[in-house]
Design a protein around this motif. Structure first.
Motif, mmCIF file in Angstrom:
data_model
loop_
_atom_site.group_PDB
_atom_site.id
_atom_site.type_symbol
_atom_site.label_atom_id
_atom_site.label_comp_id
_atom_site.label_asym_id
_atom_site.label_seq_id
_atom_site.Cartn_x
_atom_site.Cartn_y
_atom_site.Cartn_z
ATOM 1 N N MET A 1 46.874 52.282 40.547
ATOM 2 C CA MET A 1 45.365 52.229 40.147
ATOM 3 C C MET A 1 45.078 50.634 40.083
ATOM 4 N N GLY A 2 46.108 49.835 39.437
ATOM 5 C CA GLY A 2 45.899 48.415 39.410
ATOM 6 C C GLY A 2 45.472 47.911 40.750
ATOM 7 N N TRP A 3 46.375 48.457 41.780
ATOM 8 C CA TRP A 3 46.000 47.660 43.332
ATOM 9 C C TRP A 3 44.715 48.262 43.532
ATOM 10 N N PHE A 4 44.334 49.577 43.499
ATOM 11 C CA PHE A 4 43.148 49.996 43.844
ATOM 12 C C PHE A 4 41.932 49.412 43.050
ATOM 13 N N SER A 5 42.137 48.998 41.764
ATOM 14 C CA SER A 5 41.065 48.235 40.852
ATOM 15 C C SER A 5 41.226 46.878 40.947
ATOM 16 N N ALA A 6 42.102 46.539 41.887
ATOM 17 C CA ALA A 6 42.225 44.902 41.870
ATOM 18 C C ALA A 6 42.448 44.324 40.594
ATOM 19 N N ASN A 7 43.289 44.705 39.736
ATOM 20 C CA ASN A 7 43.583 44.116 38.482
ATOM 21 C C ASN A 7 42.449 44.012 37.590
ATOM 22 N N ILE A 8 41.197 44.553 37.710
ATOM 23 C CA ILE A 8 40.120 44.525 36.769
ATOM 24 C C ILE A 8 40.603 44.948 35.496
ATOM 25 N N GLY A 9 41.507 45.635 35.272
ATOM 26 C CA GLY A 9 42.082 46.115 33.991
ATOM 27 C C GLY A 9 42.289 44.864 32.914
ATOM 28 N N TYR A 10 42.765 43.715 33.492
ATOM 29 C CA TYR A 10 43.029 42.568 32.929
ATOM 30 C C TYR A 10 41.574 41.834 32.495
ATOM 31 N N HIS A 11 40.692 42.452 31.894
ATOM 32 C CA HIS A 11 39.367 42.219 31.735
ATOM 33 C C HIS A 11 39.078 40.913 30.778
ATOM 34 N N HIS A 12 40.072 40.835 29.577
ATOM 35 C CA HIS A 12 39.851 40.008 28.564
ATOM 36 C C HIS A 12 40.409 38.434 29.350
ATOM 37 N N ILE A 13 41.407 38.609 29.884
ATOM 38 C CA ILE A 13 41.784 37.275 30.708
ATOM 39 C C ILE A 13 40.395 37.018 31.576
ATOM 40 N N HIS A 14 39.976 37.806 32.185
ATOM 41 C CA HIS A 14 38.870 37.515 33.211
ATOM 42 C C HIS A 14 37.699 36.781 32.470
ATOM 43 N N HIS A 15 37.638 37.370 31.137
ATOM 44 C CA HIS A 15 36.542 36.711 30.269
ATOM 45 C C HIS A 15 36.905 35.324 29.746
ATOM 46 N N ILE A 16 38.389 35.094 29.925
ATOM 47 C CA ILE A 16 38.722 33.829 29.001
ATOM 48 C C ILE A 16 38.432 32.816 30.212
ATOM 49 N N ASN A 17 38.727 33.209 31.659
ATOM 50 C CA ASN A 17 38.497 32.287 32.642
ATOM 51 C C ASN A 17 38.121 33.030 33.980
ATOM 52 N N GLY B 1 36.838 56.118 48.657
ATOM 53 C CA GLY B 1 36.122 55.786 47.299
ATOM 54 C C GLY B 1 37.008 54.664 46.742
ATOM 55 N N LEU B 2 38.233 54.805 46.771
ATOM 56 C CA LEU B 2 39.169 54.248 45.974
ATOM 57 C C LEU B 2 39.499 52.715 46.445
ATOM 58 N N LEU B 3 39.014 52.573 47.892
ATOM 59 C CA LEU B 3 39.206 51.281 48.664
ATOM 60 C C LEU B 3 37.877 50.629 48.448
ATOM 61 N N MET B 4 36.880 51.401 48.149
ATOM 62 C CA MET B 4 35.534 50.728 47.817
ATOM 63 C C MET B 4 35.705 49.994 46.594
ATOM 64 N N VAL B 5 36.295 50.575 45.553
ATOM 65 C CA VAL B 5 36.409 49.881 44.384
ATOM 66 C C VAL B 5 37.275 48.644 44.499
ATOM 67 N N ARG B 6 38.458 48.550 45.188
ATOM 68 C CA ARG B 6 39.017 47.605 45.641
ATOM 69 C C ARG B 6 38.176 46.492 45.978
ATOM 70 N N LEU B 7 37.541 46.577 47.249
ATOM 71 C CA LEU B 7 36.782 45.458 47.756
ATOM 72 C C LEU B 7 35.638 45.237 46.727
ATOM 73 N N PHE B 8 35.099 46.118 45.958
ATOM 74 C CA PHE B 8 34.039 45.740 45.177
ATOM 75 C C PHE B 8 34.647 44.608 44.112
ATOM 76 N N VAL B 9 35.747 44.709 43.603
ATOM 77 C CA VAL B 9 36.311 43.901 42.767
ATOM 78 C C VAL B 9 36.823 42.655 43.265
ATOM 79 N N ILE B 10 36.994 42.615 44.638
ATOM 80 C CA ILE B 10 37.224 41.371 45.424
ATOM 81 C C ILE B 10 35.864 40.682 45.814
#
Length: 322
Positions: free
Chosen positions: A255-271, A57-66
């Motif tokens: 969890m940052g690794w499993f979520s592929a850094n999706i927590g930095y979402h404000h930066i993702h929305h900047i670019n 389940g956790l690895l599915m999260v990582r691959l989904f963010v990729i």
């Protein structure tokens, strides 16, 4: 220019992927995910099978963010092989490319706009709109934002929201949603026939419940958190929406690794062209991005986020119903 207006330009130097690193992340995660799924079969003692199920389940999260990054063209933008592989993964992950791209691209273009916040995200009503709406509309709104809907995101957000409903509404446009549904059923039946009910549950159902619950909550908390700001046409800017309406969801390194850094979402929305593995680099090198509004996976923080129901125009904040 204001600081907000220059942030996107300042992040452009990071919006370049390293092909070898992108492929390494894809292939290594795929290998680990395949090994974790194999570990749910009766070749291991039952406690290890349960552990493998959670890891799946956790690895599915990582691959989904990729997958999410590749669909944004943040990684491997010119690779046809990557595009094919990720499209196939989208079908497997109950988030086919046709619906994911259309809804998610709209979400990025209209982040924090009250008039269109319901497309590609959890719906937002003002307090006045909620009070003036019909009982059926209120029920639907609260249902879609209910904690149990997020907890069982596998059924409500992905299976129905990303697969069944899009195909019913537009079968020609979203034919890949039908493929996703059929594949899901075929895999479930095959697992039962070949390895039994427990293997089907451990290899397919339990990982989906965990991974989709985490994914649904990540997406919820990224735009529904104390301090979030919503605007409409007046006063809306792309950078302002990224900084004021997208959270920095702080996690542990694991969890940052499993979520592929999706927590930095404000930066993702900047670019959104910045590869996920470069987001921490951007965070540390641009001081303004370290002043983002934050939340976390701490239980009290989760409760605070889930209590938010409607946007109060007078106080300019998300509030509960009471």
């Amino acid at each position: 220019m204001t600081v907000h207006e220059t942030l996107h330009a300042r992040t452009k130097q990071y919006a370049r992927d390293y092909s070898w690193k992108s492929w390494w992340c894809i292939l290594s995660t795929t290998f680990l995910l395949t090994a974790a799924v194999a570990g749910t079969f009766p070749i291991l003692p039952f406690p290890l099978r349960i552990l493998s199920s959670g890891l799946t389940g956790l690895l599915m999260v990582r691959l989904f963010v990729i997958y999410h990054d590749q669909q944004h063209r943040a990684i491997l933008p010119k690779s046809r092989l990557a595009e094919l592989y990720m499209r196939l993964y989208g079908i497997w992950a109950l988030s086919p490319s046709s619906i994911w791209r259309s809804s998610h691209d709209h979400h990025h273009a209209h982040n924090s706009k009250l008039s269109s916040a319901h497309i590609g995200s959890f719906p937002i009503m003002t307090k006045e709109q909620f009070q003036n709406s019909l009982p059926g509309e209120r029920f639907k709104y609260l249902f879609m934002r209910h904690p149990l809907v997020i907890l069982f995101g596998y059924v409500f957000v992905f299976l129905f929201g990303m697969v069944i409903n899009p195909f019913i509404n537009s079968p020609r446009k979203h034919y890949d949603c039908l493929l996703a549904f059929i594949l899901h059923l075929v895999v479930a039946v095959a697992l039962v026939l070949l390895a039994g009910w427990w293997t089907m549950l451990l290899a397919l159902i339990f990982p989906r419940l965990l991974g989709c619950a985490l994914g649904s909550y990540f997406f919820y908390a990224q735009h529904n958190f104390p301090g979030v700001i919503f605007n409409d046409k007046a006063g809306w800017t792309f950078e302002k929406a990224a900084l004021e309406s997208s959270s920095h969801l702080k996690t542990s390194p694991l969890m940052g690794w499993f979520s592929a850094n999706i927590g930095y979402h404000h930066i993702h929305h900047i670019n959104h062209r910045i590869p996920f593995y470069r987001l921490p680099e951007v965070y540390h090198e641009i001081p303004e991005l370290r002043r983002a509004k934050t939340t976390s996976l701490h239980p009290l923080e989760i409760v605070r986020c889930l209590r938010l129901k409607v946007w109060c125009v007078q106080s300019q904040r998300m509030v509960g119903l009471h």
